[in-house]
Design a protein around this motif. Structure first.
Motif, PDB file in Angstrom:
ATOM      1  N   LEU A  89      39.463  36.039  50.252  1.00 20.99           N
ATOM      2  CA  LEU A  89      39.586  37.589  49.952  1.00 20.99           C
ATOM      3  C   LEU A  89      39.440  38.370  51.130  1.00 20.99           C
ATOM      4  CD1 LEU A  89      39.857  39.111  47.117  1.00 20.99           C
ATOM      5  CD2 LEU A  89      37.328  39.395  47.333  1.00 20.99           C
ATOM      6  N   CYS A  96      42.907  47.541  48.196  1.00 18.17           N
ATOM      7  CA  CYS A  96      43.538  48.136  47.245  1.00 18.17           C
ATOM      8  C   CYS A  96      44.370  49.123  47.292  1.00 18.17           C
ATOM      9  CB  CYS A  96      42.374  48.472  46.062  1.00 18.17           C
ATOM     10  SG  CYS A  96      41.257  46.911  45.450  1.00 18.17           S
ATOM     11  N   ARG A 119      43.844  41.306  44.744  1.00 17.33           N
ATOM     12  CA  ARG A 119      42.741  40.565  43.668  1.00 17.33           C
ATOM     13  C   ARG A 119      41.635  41.233  43.584  1.00 17.33           C
ATOM     14  NH1 ARG A 119      42.564  35.016  46.843  1.00 17.33           N
ATOM     15  NH2 ARG A 119      42.697  36.420  48.672  1.00 17.33           N
ATOM     16  N   PHE A 120      41.055  41.573  42.056  1.00 20.77           N
ATOM     17  CA  PHE A 120      40.109  42.155  41.698  1.00 20.77           C
ATOM     18  C   PHE A 120      40.031  43.678  41.496  1.00 20.77           C
ATOM     19  CE2 PHE A 120      38.689  37.953  42.988  1.00 20.77           C
ATOM     20  CZ  PHE A 120      38.153  37.423  41.816  1.00 20.77           C
ATOM     21  N   CYS A 121      41.415  44.235  41.950  1.00 18.98           N
ATOM     22  CA  CYS A 121      41.527  45.784  42.136  1.00 18.98           C
ATOM     23  C   CYS A 121      41.724  46.212  40.730  1.00 18.98           C
ATOM     24  CB  CYS A 121      42.783  45.919  43.189  1.00 18.98           C
ATOM     25  SG  CYS A 121      42.378  45.508  44.941  1.00 18.98           S
ATOM     26  N   ASP A 122      41.433  47.389  40.484  1.00 18.84           N
ATOM     27  CA  ASP A 122      41.478  48.249  39.528  1.00 18.84           C
ATOM     28  C   ASP A 122      42.619  49.358  39.466  1.00 18.84           C
ATOM     29  OD1 ASP A 122      41.481  49.268  36.828  1.00 18.84           O
ATOM     30  OD2 ASP A 122      39.266  49.347  36.818  1.00 18.84           O
ATOM     31  N   SER A 141      45.746  38.167  41.268  1.00 24.40           N
ATOM     32  CA  SER A 141      44.930  37.569  40.395  1.00 24.40           C
ATOM     33  C   SER A 141      43.677  38.278  40.045  1.00 24.40           C
ATOM     34  CB  SER A 141      44.575  36.068  40.726  1.00 24.40           C
ATOM     35  OG  SER A 141      44.038  35.898  41.940  1.00 24.40           O
ATOM     36  N   ASP A 142      43.246  38.390  38.601  1.00 22.86           N
ATOM     37  CA  ASP A 142      42.122  39.073  38.133  1.00 22.86           C
ATOM     38  C   ASP A 142      42.169  40.597  38.590  1.00 22.86           C
ATOM     39  OD1 ASP A 142      40.679  36.779  37.161  1.00 22.86           O
ATOM     40  OD2 ASP A 142      40.452  36.251  39.324  1.00 22.86           O
ATOM     41  N   ALA A 143      43.180  41.323  39.068  1.00 30.10           N
ATOM     42  CA  ALA A 143      43.381  42.728  38.988  1.00 30.10           C
ATOM     43  C   ALA A 143      43.675  43.252  37.703  1.00 30.10           C
ATOM     44  CB  ALA A 143      44.428  43.010  40.041  1.00 30.10           C
ATOM     45  N   LYS A 144      43.734  44.709  37.252  1.00 30.22           N
ATOM     46  CA  LYS A 144      43.737  45.362  36.259  1.00 30.22           C
ATOM     47  C   LYS A 144      45.022  46.286  36.575  1.00 30.22           C
ATOM     48  CE  LYS A 144      39.304  44.869  34.114  1.00 30.22           C
ATOM     49  NZ  LYS A 144      37.920  45.693  33.677  1.00 30.22           N
ATOM     50  N   ALA A 163      45.625  38.272  35.532  1.00 31.22           N
ATOM     51  CA  ALA A 163      45.546  39.365  35.944  1.00 31.22           C
ATOM     52  C   ALA A 163      45.766  40.293  34.554  1.00 31.22           C
ATOM     53  CB  ALA A 163      46.544  39.872  36.760  1.00 31.22           C
TER      54      ALA A 163
END
Length: 240
Positions: A89, A96, A119-122, A141-144, A163
């Motif tokens: 990461l 982001c 990744r993991f950003c919103d 991956s795993d972002a919104k 995601a």
């Protein structure tokens, strides 16, 4: 002659003749231990006395080498997929926000000067800063992206496993060769969107709008296997 022999650990395929050899090698293949090696040579044997017989042999050799080359690449491909590794990461505090600029080079080819790590950003309900951006080869991956306006984006070769794109608008976007495995795409809009080569293994596709989606026949067959697509979506796609 065309020779297939094993086991020898080599990292390239060789195709050549008596005057030249061409070596095919990529950064990916260099990290593999191939179980076989294909070597094609047009060295003339003493048994071939006439030009006619040599020409027939040469033609047969080329066909054999082509078949063996296809077999070898097919055998190697699963190894490449199995060994896929994502980079660590990014520690960039503004990673982001880089989505609002996107990749300035490469675009559909997925080339970049610096990885776009989202990744993991919103980006929930982001309505202006993502539209039309180039997010080629982005790690998502795993972002919104729920409710985001991603119309006209270029997302070629992005990695979006896990995601969330609930209600995301991808209208008129280029979303080809994207991995949407296990992603949540409920209510997403792919109107007039290029989806060729993208995969949706175990993705949630309830109420997705596929009107006028551009997708290849083989990709369509794979997509239609997803049981979460509703009747309207299946009709728009042409699932049988």
């Amino acid at each position: 002659m065309a020779i297939l022999y094993s086991p020898i650990q080599q990292r390239a395929f060789f195709f050549g003749n008596s005057t030249a050899k061409h070596k095919i090698a990529t950064s990916t293949l260099q990290d593999l231990h191939l179980p076989t090696q294909i070597r094609c040579s047009s060295k003339r044997d003493d048994d071939f006395k006439s030009v006619e017989s040599f020409s027939q042999f040469k033609e047969l050799r080329n066909v054999a080498c082509g078949i063996l080359a296809v077999w070898a690449v097919t055998a190697v491909s699963p190894v490449i997929a199995a060994n896929q590794r994502l980079p660590p990461l990014s520690t960039d505090p503004d990673r982001c926000e880089r989505a609002f600029v996107g990749n300035t080079i490469g675009q559909a080819n997925g080339v970049y000067d610096k990885p776009l790590d989202l990744r993991f950003c919103d980006f929930t309900n982001e309505k202006s800063n993502l539209k039309g951006k180039s997010l080629a080869a982005a790690l998502m991956s795993d972002a919104k992206f729920d409710g985001a306006d991603m119309t006209e984006v270029v997302m070629s070769k992005a990695y979006a496993v896990g995601a969330s794109f609930k209600g995301t608008d991808f209208s008129n976007a280029v979303v080809d060769r994207v991995n949407f495995g296990k992603a949540n795409l409920q209510g997403a809009v792919f109107k007039n969107t290029v989806l060729s080569g993208s995969t949706f293994d175990d993705a949630q596709l309830q109420d997705v709008d596929f009107e006028d989606t551009i997708i290849g026949y083989i990709d369509l067959q794979k997509l239609c296997v997803n049981k979460t697509i509703n009747e309207e979506g299946r009709a728009n796609l042409g699932c049988r």
